[in-house]
Motif scaffolding. Structure first.
Motif, mmCIF file in Angstrom:
data_model
loop_
_atom_site.group_PDB
_atom_site.id
_atom_site.type_symbol
_atom_site.label_atom_id
_atom_site.label_comp_id
_atom_site.label_asym_id
_atom_site.label_seq_id
_atom_site.Cartn_x
_atom_site.Cartn_y
_atom_site.Cartn_z
ATOM 1 N N MET A 1 7.212 -3.059 4.526
ATOM 2 C CA MET A 1 5.897 -3.234 5.144
ATOM 3 C C MET A 1 5.040 -4.146 4.274
ATOM 4 O O MET A 1 5.058 -4.031 3.052
ATOM 5 C CB MET A 1 5.204 -1.875 5.309
ATOM 6 N N ARG A 2 4.284 -5.012 4.938
ATOM 7 C CA ARG A 2 3.448 -5.956 4.214
ATOM 8 C C ARG A 2 1.972 -5.669 4.471
ATOM 9 O O ARG A 2 1.578 -5.357 5.590
ATOM 10 C CB ARG A 2 3.774 -7.383 4.646
ATOM 11 N N ILE A 3 1.171 -5.785 3.410
ATOM 12 C CA ILE A 3 -0.277 -5.658 3.567
ATOM 13 C C ILE A 3 -0.780 -6.949 4.206
ATOM 14 O O ILE A 3 -0.666 -8.032 3.621
ATOM 15 C CB ILE A 3 -0.976 -5.432 2.210
ATOM 16 N N THR A 4 -1.296 -6.815 5.411
ATOM 17 C CA THR A 4 -1.723 -8.010 6.150
ATOM 18 C C THR A 4 -3.237 -8.203 6.152
ATOM 19 O O THR A 4 -3.720 -9.297 6.449
ATOM 20 C CB THR A 4 -1.226 -7.945 7.605
ATOM 21 N N ALA A 5 -3.980 -7.151 5.838
ATOM 22 C CA ALA A 5 -5.442 -7.286 5.802
ATOM 23 C C ALA A 5 -6.053 -6.077 5.109
ATOM 24 O O ALA A 5 -5.418 -5.025 4.972
ATOM 25 C CB ALA A 5 -6.003 -7.411 7.220
ATOM 26 N N LEU A 19 -1.171 -2.622 7.560
ATOM 27 C CA LEU A 19 0.229 -2.916 7.258
ATOM 28 C C LEU A 19 0.894 -3.511 8.497
ATOM 29 O O LEU A 19 0.846 -2.912 9.580
ATOM 30 C CB LEU A 19 0.959 -1.636 6.840
ATOM 31 N N ASP A 20 1.484 -4.691 8.321
ATOM 32 C CA ASP A 20 2.152 -5.374 9.439
ATOM 33 C C ASP A 20 1.234 -5.496 10.652
ATOM 34 O O ASP A 20 1.647 -5.304 11.805
ATOM 35 C CB ASP A 20 3.439 -4.637 9.834
ATOM 36 N N GLY A 21 -0.037 -5.785 10.383
ATOM 37 C CA GLY A 21 -0.985 -6.027 11.463
ATOM 38 C C GLY A 21 -1.608 -4.781 12.067
ATOM 39 O O GLY A 21 -2.459 -4.880 12.947
ATOM 40 N N ARG A 22 -1.205 -3.598 11.591
ATOM 41 C CA ARG A 22 -1.763 -2.357 12.133
ATOM 42 C C ARG A 22 -2.379 -1.523 11.012
ATOM 43 O O ARG A 22 -1.966 -1.623 9.856
ATOM 44 C CB ARG A 22 -0.674 -1.549 12.846
ATOM 45 N N TYR A 23 -3.352 -0.689 11.406
ATOM 46 C CA TYR A 23 -4.008 0.159 10.409
ATOM 47 C C TYR A 23 -2.991 1.073 9.735
ATOM 48 O O TYR A 23 -2.185 1.727 10.405
ATOM 49 C CB TYR A 23 -5.104 1.004 11.070
ATOM 50 N N GLY A 24 -3.032 1.097 8.400
ATOM 51 C CA GLY A 24 -2.094 1.935 7.661
ATOM 52 C C GLY A 24 -2.747 3.153 7.047
ATOM 53 O O GLY A 24 -2.369 4.288 7.314
ATOM 54 N N PHE A 25 -3.787 2.929 6.248
ATOM 55 C CA PHE A 25 -4.488 4.034 5.600
ATOM 56 C C PHE A 25 -5.793 3.517 5.005
ATOM 57 O O PHE A 25 -6.012 2.311 4.898
ATOM 58 C CB PHE A 25 -3.627 4.667 4.500
ATOM 59 N N SER A 26 -6.663 4.464 4.628
ATOM 60 C CA SER A 26 -7.914 4.120 3.950
ATOM 61 C C SER A 26 -7.849 4.640 2.523
ATOM 62 O O SER A 26 -7.278 5.702 2.257
ATOM 63 C CB SER A 26 -9.113 4.742 4.673
ATOM 64 N N ILE A 27 -8.446 3.889 1.624
ATOM 65 C CA ILE A 27 -8.400 4.241 0.211
ATOM 66 C C ILE A 27 -9.801 4.082 -0.379
ATOM 67 O O ILE A 27 -10.520 3.141 -0.018
ATOM 68 C CB ILE A 27 -7.376 3.327 -0.520
ATOM 69 N N HIS A 36 -4.195 -2.385 -7.654
ATOM 70 C CA HIS A 36 -3.415 -3.637 -7.615
ATOM 71 C C HIS A 36 -2.701 -3.825 -6.273
ATOM 72 O O HIS A 36 -1.537 -4.216 -6.222
ATOM 73 C CB HIS A 36 -2.391 -3.675 -8.757
ATOM 74 N N LEU A 37 -3.422 -3.534 -5.203
ATOM 75 C CA LEU A 37 -2.898 -3.775 -3.859
ATOM 76 C C LEU A 37 -3.521 -5.067 -3.328
ATOM 77 O O LEU A 37 -4.742 -5.175 -3.248
ATOM 78 C CB LEU A 37 -3.246 -2.609 -2.923
ATOM 79 N N TYR A 38 -2.677 -6.014 -2.990
ATOM 80 C CA TYR A 38 -3.178 -7.306 -2.530
ATOM 81 C C TYR A 38 -2.547 -7.664 -1.193
ATOM 82 O O TYR A 38 -1.460 -7.184 -0.844
ATOM 83 C CB TYR A 38 -2.855 -8.400 -3.555
ATOM 84 N N GLU A 39 -3.268 -8.517 -0.456
ATOM 85 C CA GLU A 39 -2.712 -8.988 0.813
ATOM 86 C C GLU A 39 -1.390 -9.712 0.553
ATOM 87 O O GLU A 39 -1.220 -10.385 -0.467
ATOM 88 C CB GLU A 39 -3.703 -9.918 1.515
ATOM 89 N N LYS A 40 -0.472 -9.520 1.460
ATOM 90 C CA LYS A 40 0.883 -10.086 1.427
ATOM 91 C C LYS A 40 1.828 -9.307 0.509
ATOM 92 O O LYS A 40 3.014 -9.642 0.427
ATOM 93 C CB LYS A 40 0.869 -11.572 1.034
ATOM 94 N N GLU A 42 4.352 -6.481 -0.514
ATOM 95 C CA GLU A 42 5.336 -5.706 0.238
ATOM 96 C C GLU A 42 5.368 -4.278 -0.315
ATOM 97 O O GLU A 42 5.421 -4.079 -1.534
ATOM 98 C CB GLU A 42 6.727 -6.334 0.113
ATOM 99 N N LEU A 43 5.316 -3.305 0.580
ATOM 100 C CA LEU A 43 5.356 -1.904 0.177
ATOM 101 C C LEU A 43 6.480 -1.179 0.905
ATOM 102 O O LEU A 43 6.704 -1.404 2.097
ATOM 103 C CB LEU A 43 4.029 -1.205 0.510
ATOM 104 N N THR A 44 7.169 -0.313 0.180
ATOM 105 C CA THR A 44 8.180 0.519 0.824
ATOM 106 C C THR A 44 7.491 1.740 1.431
ATOM 107 O O THR A 44 6.343 2.058 1.095
ATOM 108 C CB THR A 44 9.228 0.999 -0.195
ATOM 109 N N GLU A 45 8.189 2.432 2.306
ATOM 110 C CA GLU A 45 7.625 3.654 2.895
ATOM 111 C C GLU A 45 7.325 4.683 1.813
ATOM 112 O O GLU A 45 6.330 5.411 1.882
ATOM 113 C CB GLU A 45 8.604 4.251 3.915
#
Length: 204
Positions: A1-5, A19-27, A36-40, A42-45
């Motif tokens: 999964m990729r951080i897209t926004a 993630l991949d264009g869809r809402y993943g989670f809020s932090i 250290h989470l940046y756009e683009k 890649e994150l594993t499940e």
């Protein structure tokens, strides 16, 4: 999964991660700045699950600290409250253990203060106090240890209770005396303590 926004909430306290264009989670924003989470990226499940778990732990810790700021509570009380608020038991256990380790939760301190306050404000017998502490998840050994410190006060507490309830009555009257005796025993005082108190009130 990729951080897209990523998108900050209106109050700036949270960051929404897509993630991949869809809402993943809020932090939380402060956590995001050190994550250290940046756009683009890649994150594993597994990484996503780990992040979500850490977020829940932080939220649970904040709730627990707020509870303790309102008043001191036992370990059992905090853990039970967190579970009722919807946190998993594993998260609740992890949080209370962490707070115990840094002294925010201390059952020994809690019991000592609780016992002192209740005896002074409510004039409770040790039996009644023991019951209340057991309801708060305090172990018998700790209760026994703390209540030893209040041993000399038991009769004085019973005396205060009796004076408040029967101070205006004639305790030389057998019926009144028996009523007072039953009342003290019902409040959790021993028969011996109740008799000693009544003798003192009768001037014997």
């Amino acid at each position: 999964m990729r951080i897209t926004a990523r998108e900050k909430s209106k109050d700036g306290r949270m960051v929404r991660i897509y993630l991949d264009g869809r809402y993943g989670f809020s932090i939380p924003a402060d956590v995001y700045t050190t994550s250290h989470l940046y756009e683009k990226d890649e994150l594993t499940e597994e990484q996503v699950d780990h992040i979500k778990q850490d977020i829940l732990v932080q939220k649970a810790r904040e709730r627990a600290v707020n509870l303790l700021m309102a008043r001191d509570r036992s370990r059992f009380e905090v853990r039970t409250r967190l579970v009722k608020l919807g946190f998993d038991e594993d998260i609740a256990e992890r949080v209370v253990s962490d707070l115990e380790a840094i002294g925010y939760i201390d059952d020994s301190r809690f019991v000592l203060k609780y016992a002192s306050d209740r005896i002074k404000s409510k004039a409770l017998s040790k039996k009644a106090l023991r019951y209340e502490l057991e309801q708060k998840g305090i172990g018998r050994d700790l209760i026994d240890e703390v209540l030893k410190e209040f041993e000399p006060e038991e009769e004085e507490v019973a005396l205060r209770v009796a004076k408040k309830k029967f101070g205006k009555y004639d305790l030389s009257d057998r019926a009144v005396e028996m009523k007072a005796l039953k009342f003290l025993i019902h409040r959790g005082f021993s028969y011996e303590t109740a008799c000693n108190v009544l003798r003192r009130l009768q001037g014997r």
